[in-house]
Every structure is written in structure tokens, then in C-alpha cells.
Design a protein around this motif. Sequence first.
Motif, PDB file in Angstrom:
ATOM      1  N   TYR A  24      47.578  25.871  48.997  1.00 42.81           N
ATOM      2  CA  TYR A  24      46.594  26.622  48.211  1.00 42.81           C
ATOM      3  C   TYR A  24      45.230  26.375  48.846  1.00 42.81           C
ATOM      4  CZ  TYR A  24      50.291  26.719  44.706  1.00 42.81           C
ATOM      5  OH  TYR A  24      51.483  26.903  44.056  1.00 42.81           O
TER       6      TYR A  24
ATOM      7  N   ARG B 168      54.084  25.014  49.760  1.00 42.67           N
ATOM      8  CA  ARG B 168      52.982  25.957  49.627  1.00 42.67           C
ATOM      9  C   ARG B 168      51.659  25.239  49.907  1.00 42.67           C
ATOM     10  NH1 ARG B 168      53.897  29.220  44.582  1.00 42.67           N
ATOM     11  NH2 ARG B 168      55.313  30.255  45.979  1.00 42.67           N
TER      12      ARG B 168
ATOM     13  N   GLU C 154      47.286  31.679  48.358  1.00 45.14           N
ATOM     14  CA  GLU C 154      48.565  30.978  48.292  1.00 45.14           C
ATOM     15  C   GLU C 154      49.318  31.290  49.578  1.00 45.14           C
ATOM     16  OE1 GLU C 154      50.801  31.542  44.652  1.00 45.14           O
ATOM     17  OE2 GLU C 154      48.927  31.990  43.601  1.00 45.14           O
TER      18      GLU C 154
ATOM     19  N   SER D  75      41.718  22.863  50.906  1.00 44.44           N
ATOM     20  CA  SER D  75      43.099  23.294  50.685  1.00 44.44           C
ATOM     21  C   SER D  75      43.892  22.164  50.057  1.00 44.44           C
ATOM     22  CB  SER D  75      43.757  23.694  52.010  1.00 44.44           C
ATOM     23  OG  SER D  75      43.113  24.815  52.571  1.00 44.44           O
TER      24      SER D  75
ATOM     25  N   VAL E  78      41.275  32.208  45.965  1.00 46.89           N
ATOM     26  CA  VAL E  78      42.361  31.254  46.129  1.00 46.89           C
ATOM     27  C   VAL E  78      43.453  31.972  46.910  1.00 46.89           C
ATOM     28  CG1 VAL E  78      44.139  29.883  44.969  1.00 46.89           C
ATOM     29  CG2 VAL E  78      41.828  30.032  43.995  1.00 46.89           C
TER      30      VAL E  78
END
Length: 90
Positions: free
Chosen positions: A52, A50, A7, A44, A5
Motif C-alpha cells: 500500500y 500487497r 494498492e 509504503s 493510496v
Amino acid sequence: MPRYVIERDIPGAGDLTPQQLKDISNTSCGVLQAMGPQIQWVESYVTGDRVYCLYLAPDEDTVREHARRGGFPANRVSRVHNVIDPTTAE
């Protein structure tokens, strides 16, 4: 292959237009194609500030190389050790 993952801190990510998201996706796919099949973008999630991303890759360095080549931030890269969902409770 391990899952990661990523960020990505991107101020205003939630306000990106469909065309901007398409352009970002095209850039990512071009880098992935150049890097070969050892790294794969799964999906995503775009939030307010943001993004992810879920990737399959042999190691964190490969994930970070993709970010470097694409000009994307990779503020945190975390290896996924397990996946759980509601069926885990059964």
C-alpha cells in the motif's frame, strides 16, 4: 495536492529482502525524478501479498504513469478525501 493510496498486488511482498526493497525503492525514485515534482512518494506499507503506497499527485493518471514507467502494478488507485485519527474524536 491530492493524496492517493495505491494498492499493489505483489505475491510474496512480505518476504522481499531488504536489498530487494531497496532496489524497488531506487527504481521508484528514479522514475519520480524523471517525472518531476508533480508526483511525490510519501511512504509504503508492505504486507504479505500487497504493498500500500501513499502518493501526492495532481491526478490518478499521473500515479498510473509512474506505475507503468516503473513496472509496478497499480491494482487499485484511490483518492484520499479525508484523513482521520484518534484526535478526530475530540
